[in-house]
Design a protein around this motif. Structure first.
Motif, PDB file in Angstrom:
ATOM      1  N   ILE A   1       0.826  -1.203   0.000  1.00 41.85           N
ATOM      2  CA  ILE A   1       0.000   0.000   0.000  1.00 41.85           C
ATOM      3  C   ILE A   1       0.863   1.258   0.000  1.00 41.85           C
ATOM      4  N   GLY A   2       1.940   1.226   0.793  1.00 43.03           N
ATOM      5  CA  GLY A   2       2.773   2.416   0.950  1.00 43.03           C
ATOM      6  C   GLY A   2       2.146   3.336   1.977  1.00 43.03           C
ATOM      7  N   ARG A   3       2.886   3.646   3.061  1.00 42.93           N
ATOM      8  CA  ARG A   3       2.303   4.461   4.124  1.00 42.93           C
ATOM      9  C   ARG A   3       3.423   5.189   4.858  1.00 42.93           C
ATOM     10  N   GLU A   4       3.222   6.445   5.103  1.00 49.99           N
ATOM     11  CA  GLU A   4       4.222   7.233   5.823  1.00 49.99           C
ATOM     12  C   GLU A   4       4.423   6.656   7.217  1.00 49.99           C
ATOM     13  N   GLY A   5       5.672   6.569   7.636  1.00 45.30           N
ATOM     14  CA  GLY A   5       5.952   6.065   8.970  1.00 45.30           C
ATOM     15  C   GLY A   5       6.487   4.652   8.976  1.00 45.30           C
ATOM     16  N   ILE A   6       6.583   4.023   7.793  1.00 47.39           N
ATOM     17  CA  ILE A   6       7.109   2.667   7.714  1.00 47.39           C
ATOM     18  C   ILE A   6       8.576   2.677   7.283  1.00 47.39           C
ATOM     19  N   GLU A   7       8.834   3.213   6.121  1.00 47.38           N
ATOM     20  CA  GLU A   7      10.202   3.187   5.605  1.00 47.38           C
ATOM     21  C   GLU A   7      11.023   4.393   6.046  1.00 47.38           C
ATOM     22  N   GLN A   8      10.349   5.421   6.579  1.00 43.85           N
ATOM     23  CA  GLN A   8      11.073   6.540   7.159  1.00 43.85           C
ATOM     24  C   GLN A   8      11.279   6.263   8.642  1.00 43.85           C
ATOM     25  N   LEU A   9      12.402   6.663   9.163  1.00 46.40           N
ATOM     26  CA  LEU A   9      12.684   6.440  10.575  1.00 46.40           C
ATOM     27  C   LEU A   9      11.955   7.491  11.409  1.00 46.40           C
ATOM     28  N   ASN A  10      11.125   7.064  12.324  1.00 47.22           N
ATOM     29  CA  ASN A  10      10.386   7.964  13.213  1.00 47.22           C
ATOM     30  C   ASN A  10      10.584   7.514  14.648  1.00 47.22           C
ATOM     31  N   GLY A  11      10.934   8.461  15.498  1.00 47.62           N
ATOM     32  CA  GLY A  11      11.261   8.127  16.872  1.00 47.62           C
ATOM     33  C   GLY A  11      10.084   7.603  17.671  1.00 47.62           C
ATOM     34  N   PHE A  12      10.385   6.785  18.676  1.00 47.31           N
ATOM     35  CA  PHE A  12       9.364   6.248  19.565  1.00 47.31           C
ATOM     36  C   PHE A  12       8.610   7.401  20.208  1.00 47.31           C
ATOM     37  N   GLY A  13       7.281   7.350  20.156  1.00 51.94           N
ATOM     38  CA  GLY A  13       6.463   8.384  20.766  1.00 51.94           C
ATOM     39  C   GLY A  13       6.146   9.548  19.860  1.00 51.94           C
ATOM     40  N   SER A  14       6.749   9.567  18.655  1.00 56.24           N
ATOM     41  CA  SER A  14       6.459  10.651  17.721  1.00 56.24           C
ATOM     42  C   SER A  14       5.041  10.513  17.194  1.00 56.24           C
ATOM     43  N   GLU A  15       4.537  11.566  16.564  1.00 56.58           N
ATOM     44  CA  GLU A  15       3.173  11.548  16.042  1.00 56.58           C
ATOM     45  C   GLU A  15       2.992  10.456  14.981  1.00 56.58           C
ATOM     46  N   THR A  16       3.968  10.353  14.067  1.00 53.58           N
ATOM     47  CA  THR A  16       3.876   9.350  13.004  1.00 53.58           C
ATOM     48  C   THR A  16       3.973   7.940  13.571  1.00 53.58           C
ATOM     49  N   TYR A  17       4.861   7.751  14.542  1.00 53.08           N
ATOM     50  CA  TYR A  17       5.015   6.440  15.180  1.00 53.08           C
ATOM     51  C   TYR A  17       3.712   6.033  15.869  1.00 53.08           C
ATOM     52  N   SER A  18       3.108   6.960  16.587  1.00 46.59           N
ATOM     53  CA  SER A  18       1.871   6.658  17.310  1.00 46.59           C
ATOM     54  C   SER A  18       0.746   6.289  16.349  1.00 46.59           C
ATOM     55  N   ARG A  19       0.649   7.025  15.243  1.00 46.06           N
ATOM     56  CA  ARG A  19      -0.396   6.732  14.264  1.00 46.06           C
ATOM     57  C   ARG A  19      -0.188   5.354  13.661  1.00 46.06           C
TER      58      ARG A  19
END
Length: 287
Positions: free
Chosen positions: A197-215
């Motif tokens: 599908i492709g979704r932001e927050g998977i292949e980009q590194l996002n820190g634990f607790g960040s907005e993208t990580y939480s979503r």
């Protein structure tokens, strides 16, 4: 209060009572509309399942009347949401005409809240579906299109760089249901890979607790719950700790649109895993 806030407030109340709706033990088939027989989609699955009603069937007040029945006195309706197309709008700068999608809501009742319908249609008031064989879970995993590599590991994870899911041996889990619920969670993560599908927050590194990580975690939670519902298992190993519940209450109150968007993304992920990626989830009402 807008529709996003109405829905979020309902889920927050569930969290405050100590229950995460997307971690509900599933004992019946997923909710669907009695008249259309269409299953509810996205956030509606959790809004209705969280009511813990005995029947999987839901209908509006008018639908109950048309079937020759009625809603029992004193019963309270449940909310479902859907997208509707608004009036055309002209962008004076570009000259282009667009139609906005608006989130709406209406009310439905569980079949168990009605009279004169179930018996007439030959349905049991509590239309419980027997818990499916775990083979149903294995079938979903084996038949997942473009499935990532699955390997035994010391913990559960999804690694996008190698497109690999790690999962402890089934014997390490207290029950097979827990194994599959965890595997469904990681497979939901994997749908965010660009090859699926492709979704932001998977292949980009996002820190634990960040907005993208939480979503992304909320999407994986909901996607796994949907697959648990389809297969009739309960995610028995998931922990509703006070800290966990409190963190989601804060997140959802800070962003009322998070719940709707995450549920929609989770539905797309679950559909993809089941080989139903062509099924639209834009209309969430199910009627």
């Amino acid at each position: 209060m807008n529709v996003y806030e109405i829905v979020t407030e309902q889920v927050v109340k569930q969290l405050e009572s100590g229950t995460a709706p997307w971690r509900r033990p599933w004992a019946t088939q997923l909710p669907c509309n009695l008249v259309s027989q269409k299953p509810y989609q996205g956030i509606n699955i959790f809004l209705l399942a969280a009511q813990s009603k005995p029947s999987a069937y839901w209908l509006t007040f008018n639908q109950a009347a048309k079937l020759g029945g009625s809603v029992k006195k004193g019963e309270h309706a449940s909310t479902v949401v859907f997208w509707s197309v608004g009036k055309e709008k002209l962008n004076e700068k570009t000259g282009k005409v667009s139609k906005p999608f608006l989130l709406r809501y209406y009310h439905v009742f569980n079949l168990s809240q009605t009279e004169g319908i179930a018996h007439k249609l030959g349905l049991a008031e509590a239309s419980a579906k027997p818990v499916a064989d775990i083979a149903a879970c294995e079938q979903i995993v084996c038949n997942m299109p473009n499935r990532p590599k699955i390997m035994e590991a010391g913990a559960a994870w999804y690694r996008p760089s190698s497109d690999t899911v790690g999962i402890p041996d089934k014997a390490k889990f207290h029950a097979s249901e827990g194994f599959y619920a965890t595997l469904f969670h990681e497979l939901t993560h994997s749908t965010g890979h660009a090859s699926r599908i492709g979704r932001e927050g998977i292949e980009q590194l996002n820190g634990f607790g960040s907005e993208t990580y939480s979503r992304e975690e909320l999407i994986a939670e909901m996607g796994a719950a949907m697959l648990c519902g389809v297969t009739g298992i309960a995610p028995t190993t998931l922990d509703n700790s006070a800290a966990y519940l409190r963190s989601w209450i804060e997140r959802l109150r800070g962003d009322s649109k998070l719940l709707i968007s995450a549920a929609s993304a989770a539905q797309k992920a679950a559909n993809y895993i089941r080989g139903l990626s062509g099924v639209s989830v834009d209309s969430e009402a199910g009627v």
